[in-house]
Design a protein around this motif. Structure first.
Motif, PDB file in Angstrom:
ATOM      1  N   ILE A   1      11.366   2.138  24.932  1.00 35.97           N
ATOM      2  CA  ILE A   1       9.910   3.729  24.825  1.00 35.97           C
ATOM      3  C   ILE A   1       8.698   2.332  24.318  1.00 35.97           C
ATOM      4  CG2 ILE A   1       9.573   5.287  22.967  1.00 35.97           C
ATOM      5  CD1 ILE A   1      11.163   6.372  25.876  1.00 35.97           C
ATOM      6  N   LEU A   2       8.342   2.753  25.061  1.00 31.51           N
ATOM      7  CA  LEU A   2       6.382   2.134  24.359  1.00 31.51           C
ATOM      8  C   LEU A   2       4.925   3.359  23.723  1.00 31.51           C
ATOM      9  CD1 LEU A   2       5.735  -0.002  27.546  1.00 31.51           C
ATOM     10  CD2 LEU A   2       7.187  -1.097  25.474  1.00 31.51           C
ATOM     11  N   GLN A   3       3.976   2.372  23.748  1.00 29.83           N
ATOM     12  CA  GLN A   3       2.931   3.028  22.996  1.00 29.83           C
ATOM     13  C   GLN A   3       2.516   4.053  23.562  1.00 29.83           C
ATOM     14  OE1 GLN A   3       3.279   3.198  19.530  1.00 29.83           O
ATOM     15  NE2 GLN A   3       1.306   4.653  19.344  1.00 29.83           N
ATOM     16  N   GLU A   4       2.593   3.813  24.920  1.00 27.22           N
ATOM     17  CA  GLU A   4       1.851   4.331  25.991  1.00 27.22           C
ATOM     18  C   GLU A   4       2.614   5.729  26.620  1.00 27.22           C
ATOM     19  OE1 GLU A   4       2.565   1.351  28.169  1.00 27.22           O
ATOM     20  OE2 GLU A   4       2.946   1.833  29.814  1.00 27.22           O
ATOM     21  N   ASP A   5       4.356   5.346  26.243  1.00 33.17           N
ATOM     22  CA  ASP A   5       5.342   6.532  26.394  1.00 33.17           C
ATOM     23  C   ASP A   5       4.998   7.779  25.332  1.00 33.17           C
ATOM     24  OD1 ASP A   5       5.988   5.359  28.315  1.00 33.17           O
ATOM     25  OD2 ASP A   5       8.070   4.612  27.213  1.00 33.17           O
ATOM     26  N   ILE A   6       4.680   7.103  24.331  1.00 28.89           N
ATOM     27  CA  ILE A   6       4.562   8.193  22.660  1.00 28.89           C
ATOM     28  C   ILE A   6       3.195   8.919  22.831  1.00 28.89           C
ATOM     29  CG2 ILE A   6       3.752   7.326  20.512  1.00 28.89           C
ATOM     30  CD1 ILE A   6       6.352   5.375  20.345  1.00 28.89           C
ATOM     31  N   LYS A   7       2.226   7.699  23.535  1.00 26.53           N
ATOM     32  CA  LYS A   7       0.593   8.155  22.756  1.00 26.53           C
ATOM     33  C   LYS A   7       0.765   9.669  24.939  1.00 26.53           C
ATOM     34  CE  LYS A   7      -3.947   8.220  25.126  1.00 26.53           C
ATOM     35  NZ  LYS A   7      -3.898   9.043  25.277  1.00 26.53           N
ATOM     36  N   ALA A   8       1.452   9.210  25.597  1.00 23.33           N
ATOM     37  CA  ALA A   8       1.623  10.953  26.648  1.00 23.33           C
ATOM     38  C   ALA A   8       2.451  12.309  26.387  1.00 23.33           C
ATOM     39  CB  ALA A   8       2.788  10.127  27.825  1.00 23.33           C
ATOM     40  N   ALA A   9       3.820  11.702  25.058  1.00 25.52           N
ATOM     41  CA  ALA A   9       4.515  12.497  24.253  1.00 25.52           C
ATOM     42  C   ALA A   9       3.542  13.238  23.639  1.00 25.52           C
ATOM     43  CB  ALA A   9       5.598  11.862  23.987  1.00 25.52           C
ATOM     44  N   VAL A  10       2.342  12.857  22.929  1.00 28.09           N
ATOM     45  CA  VAL A  10       2.287  13.119  21.775  1.00 28.09           C
ATOM     46  C   VAL A  10       0.479  14.090  22.117  1.00 28.09           C
ATOM     47  CG1 VAL A  10      -0.373  12.687  20.136  1.00 28.09           C
ATOM     48  CG2 VAL A  10       2.261  11.130  19.953  1.00 28.09           C
ATOM     49  N   ASP A  11       0.210  13.086  23.114  1.00 25.02           N
ATOM     50  CA  ASP A  11      -1.101  14.105  24.187  1.00 25.02           C
ATOM     51  C   ASP A  11      -0.444  15.487  24.077  1.00 25.02           C
ATOM     52  OD1 ASP A  11      -2.506  12.013  23.632  1.00 25.02           O
ATOM     53  OD2 ASP A  11      -2.275  11.327  25.929  1.00 25.02           O
ATOM     54  N   VAL A  12       1.027  15.754  24.525  1.00 25.81           N
ATOM     55  CA  VAL A  12       1.090  16.956  25.208  1.00 25.81           C
ATOM     56  C   VAL A  12       1.377  17.665  23.857  1.00 25.81           C
ATOM     57  CG1 VAL A  12       3.079  18.235  25.987  1.00 25.81           C
ATOM     58  CG2 VAL A  12       2.261  16.023  27.295  1.00 25.81           C
ATOM     59  N   LEU A  13       1.753  17.252  22.916  1.00 21.84           N
ATOM     60  CA  LEU A  13       2.224  17.953  22.006  1.00 21.84           C
ATOM     61  C   LEU A  13       0.597  18.308  21.406  1.00 21.84           C
ATOM     62  CD1 LEU A  13       4.586  16.357  19.975  1.00 21.84           C
ATOM     63  CD2 LEU A  13       5.168  18.451  20.930  1.00 21.84           C
ATOM     64  N   ASN A  14      -0.457  17.813  21.231  1.00 23.68           N
ATOM     65  CA  ASN A  14      -1.910  18.497  21.328  1.00 23.68           C
ATOM     66  C   ASN A  14      -2.824  19.209  22.196  1.00 23.68           C
ATOM     67  OD1 ASN A  14      -1.978  17.114  18.208  1.00 23.68           O
ATOM     68  ND2 ASN A  14      -2.422  15.212  19.660  1.00 23.68           N
ATOM     69  N   SER A  15      -1.718  19.787  23.220  1.00 22.28           N
ATOM     70  CA  SER A  15      -1.983  20.605  23.535  1.00 22.28           C
ATOM     71  C   SER A  15      -1.851  22.023  23.914  1.00 22.28           C
ATOM     72  CB  SER A  15      -1.652  19.998  25.373  1.00 22.28           C
ATOM     73  OG  SER A  15      -0.340  20.084  26.190  1.00 22.28           O
ATOM     74  N   ASP A  16      -2.499  22.428  24.804  1.00 24.60           N
ATOM     75  CA  ASP A  16      -2.093  24.095  24.868  1.00 24.60           C
ATOM     76  C   ASP A  16      -0.958  24.192  25.154  1.00 24.60           C
ATOM     77  OD1 ASP A  16      -4.827  24.391  24.074  1.00 24.60           O
ATOM     78  OD2 ASP A  16      -5.122  24.587  26.283  1.00 24.60           O
ATOM     79  N   PHE A  17       0.255  23.873  26.071  1.00 26.65           N
ATOM     80  CA  PHE A  17       1.270  23.665  26.844  1.00 26.65           C
ATOM     81  C   PHE A  17       2.351  23.634  26.273  1.00 26.65           C
ATOM     82  CE2 PHE A  17      -1.334  25.825  29.621  1.00 26.65           C
ATOM     83  CZ  PHE A  17      -0.817  27.127  29.648  1.00 26.65           C
ATOM     84  N   LEU A  18       3.584  23.606  25.663  1.00 30.51           N
ATOM     85  CA  LEU A  18       4.407  22.729  25.443  1.00 30.51           C
ATOM     86  C   LEU A  18       5.681  22.558  26.370  1.00 30.51           C
ATOM     87  CD1 LEU A  18       5.537  22.462  21.658  1.00 30.51           C
ATOM     88  CD2 LEU A  18       4.053  21.205  22.787  1.00 30.51           C
ATOM     89  N   THR A  19       6.168  24.013  26.842  1.00 27.79           N
ATOM     90  CA  THR A  19       6.299  23.870  28.196  1.00 27.79           C
ATOM     91  C   THR A  19       5.720  25.213  29.292  1.00 27.79           C
ATOM     92  OG1 THR A  19       8.616  25.041  29.025  1.00 27.79           O
ATOM     93  CG2 THR A  19       8.325  26.341  27.060  1.00 27.79           C
ATOM     94  N   GLN A  20       6.154  25.159  30.672  1.00 24.91           N
ATOM     95  CA  GLN A  20       5.643  25.517  31.526  1.00 24.91           C
ATOM     96  C   GLN A  20       4.503  25.534  31.701  1.00 24.91           C
ATOM     97  OE1 GLN A  20       7.605  29.469  30.093  1.00 24.91           O
ATOM     98  NE2 GLN A  20       7.728  29.304  31.767  1.00 24.91           N
ATOM     99  N   GLY A  21       3.631  24.458  31.874  1.00 21.24           N
ATOM    100  CA  GLY A  21       1.783  24.234  32.155  1.00 21.24           C
ATOM    101  C   GLY A  21       2.164  23.184  33.289  1.00 21.24           C
ATOM    102  N   PRO A  22       1.633  22.476  33.001  1.00 20.82           N
ATOM    103  CA  PRO A  22       0.993  21.658  34.383  1.00 20.82           C
ATOM    104  C   PRO A  22       1.675  20.358  34.668  1.00 20.82           C
ATOM    105  CG  PRO A  22      -0.844  21.938  32.527  1.00 20.82           C
ATOM    106  CD  PRO A  22       0.168  22.230  32.403  1.00 20.82           C
ATOM    107  N   VAL A  23       2.330  19.543  33.382  1.00 21.70           N
ATOM    108  CA  VAL A  23       2.703  18.595  33.561  1.00 21.70           C
ATOM    109  C   VAL A  23       4.584  18.170  33.650  1.00 21.70           C
ATOM    110  CG1 VAL A  23       2.940  16.306  31.944  1.00 21.70           C
ATOM    111  CG2 VAL A  23       1.574  17.952  31.634  1.00 21.70           C
ATOM    112  N   VAL A  24       5.048  19.539  34.024  1.00 24.65           N
ATOM    113  CA  VAL A  24       6.318  19.144  34.254  1.00 24.65           C
ATOM    114  C   VAL A  24       5.570  19.080  36.426  1.00 24.65           C
ATOM    115  CG1 VAL A  24       8.320  20.882  35.344  1.00 24.65           C
ATOM    116  CG2 VAL A  24       7.556  20.169  32.616  1.00 24.65           C
ATOM    117  N   GLY A  25       5.392  19.654  36.751  1.00 24.54           N
ATOM    118  CA  GLY A  25       4.664  19.901  38.556  1.00 24.54           C
ATOM    119  C   GLY A  25       4.138  18.008  38.544  1.00 24.54           C
TER     120      GLY A  25
END
Ligand SMILES: *Cc1c(COP(=O)(O)O)cnc(C)c1O
Length: 386
Positions: free
Chosen positions: A9-33
């Motif tokens: 797990i690199l810093q870029e993976d952590i940042k990607a996860a944190v960006d989602v945590l700061n976004s509107d959708f934790l599930t059923q949003g655009p990232v899974v697609g």
């Protein structure tokens, strides 16, 4: 202990996860697609359905093909239990095909023999689930040819084989199968913590798996049984599950996917080092097919026990006791108590059982250092030759 497998797990993976945590959708949003598209594009396949595990992907794959009570599905005994359990979840029966003694994949010779007998007896399988053991593809052209001759579906359990190729096609392209399944468990090639994906070129199977992942619910009026009541309306048209992947997991997956090719290349480099260093030991190193580029999920040797003064357990315990986290992949599934209760016995699949006496998984993951490799090899020499 040096483990047999490990994520990076690199810093870029952590940042990607944190960006989602700061976004509107934790599930059923655009990232899974986006993750589904990225994997599908990588594999050259039309559709991907991301789910919460490889096991869930296998389950919805079986259901989408209509596997149910009264059906039989065949897989290999040398696999993780999930490859067989997914069939049992559907109420269908499992049977096994013995392995090839070199690749440890399902033997196509044994498969053909078993099919010709099953045809006479009238109990042909509805589907076959080949498993790309260690990340080396099964002989899919032959399995595909047999599927056309005998009429069965193919689900590739490609849990080990993310990033692998077969006859220059990425594994997951579904050129030789109906559905291919990936796992993103941390020991696998890339990870989303838990996670999996089912891939297919068949639109109907895709839509079905998409629904099954989310309660059997559809919002597409074309798929509804009767007219929608209004804009709020959804219909549950069949019994599905909550097998959804979260946005956080998908973001980590997108980030990890960027390093997939480098990871696999690195695994090959480490495997080549092992091959070279182990040349003088009474062990069999992995056999590589010309037409398959393995992802090298696992590096498995077989001990020539008749040339070694120790028992298998003594070698295994000897390595573990000095911090080399060897493993055994896998205990033949048909010998598990659950499957014995269904009528399987020791002796049913002799090649798999012989393999189980001798197979030893050495640590292999992209961040394994040269010093660790040397330590592992040195320890192997000491334990095996004394
Ligand atoms: C890991 C694995 C699975 C299951 O994957 P999960 O993501 O852990 O559910 C299935 N089949 C094989 C061969 C595996 O190695």
């Amino acid at each position: 202990m040096i483990p047999y497998g490990k994520q990076e797990i690199l810093q870029e993976d952590i940042k990607a996860a944190v960006d989602v945590l700061n976004s509107d959708f934790l599930t059923q949003g655009p990232v899974v697609g986006k993750f589904e598209q990225a994997i599908a594009q990588y594999c050259g396949v039309k559709y991907g359905v991301a789910v919460n595990s490889g096991t869930s992907a296998l389950h919805i794959a079986c259901l989408s093909l209509g596997i149910g009570v009264g059906d039989v599905v065949w897989t290999t005994p040398i696999t993780f239990v999930a490859s067989a359990n997914c069939v049992r979840y559907c109420g269908a029966d499992v049977d096994f095909v013995d392995i090839d003694p070199n690749t440890y994949n399902m033997s196509v010779v044994a498969l053909e023999q078993k099919l010709s007998i099953a045809k006479i007896q009238g109990n042909l399988p509805k589907a076959v689930i080949p498993v790309h053991m260690c990340g080396q593809s099964c002989e899919m052209d032959k399995i595909k040819w047999l599927s056309e001759k005998y009429g069965f579906f193919i689900i590739e359990d490609a849990s080990h084989a993310v990033g692998a190729k077969y006859k220059n096609n990425p594994v997951g392209s579904c050129k030789f199968s109906d559905i291919a399944v990936f796992s993103f468990h941390p020991v696998k090639i890339i990870t989303t913590a838990e996670g999996g994906m089912a891939l297919t070129n068949n639109k109907i199977l895709f839509e079905k798996m998409n629904r099954l992942r989310s309660h059997g619910i559809t919002r597409n009026p074309d798929h509804m049984i009767h007219e929608p009541d209004g804009a709020w309306y959804y219909q549950q048209v069949e019994l599905g599950f909550n097998y959804r992947m979260t946005e956080i997991q998908a973001a980590i997956g997108i980030s990890q996917l960027k390093r997939l090719d480098a990871y696999v290349a690195n695994r090959h480099k480490i495997a080549e080092k092992y091959n070279k260093f182990l040349d003088n030991l009474p062990v069999k190193t992995p056999y590589c097919q010309d037409d398959a580029y393995s992802s090298f999920h696992l590096y498995i040797i077989r001990l020539h026990l008749n040339e070694i003064k120790k028992t298998y357990s003594q070698v295994f315990d000897g390595l573990r006791s000095v911090g080399v986290g060897v493993h055994l992949h896998y205990i033949p599934v048909h010998t598990q108590p659950y499957y014995r209760k269904l009528g399987f016995h020791t002796g049913d699949f002799p090649e798999a059982e012989r393999y189980y006496q001798e197979a030893l998984t050495l640590p292999l993951y992209p961040t394994l250092t040269d010093a660790e490799i040397e330590y592992i090899v040195h320890t192997l020499y000491t334990v095996i030759l004394n």
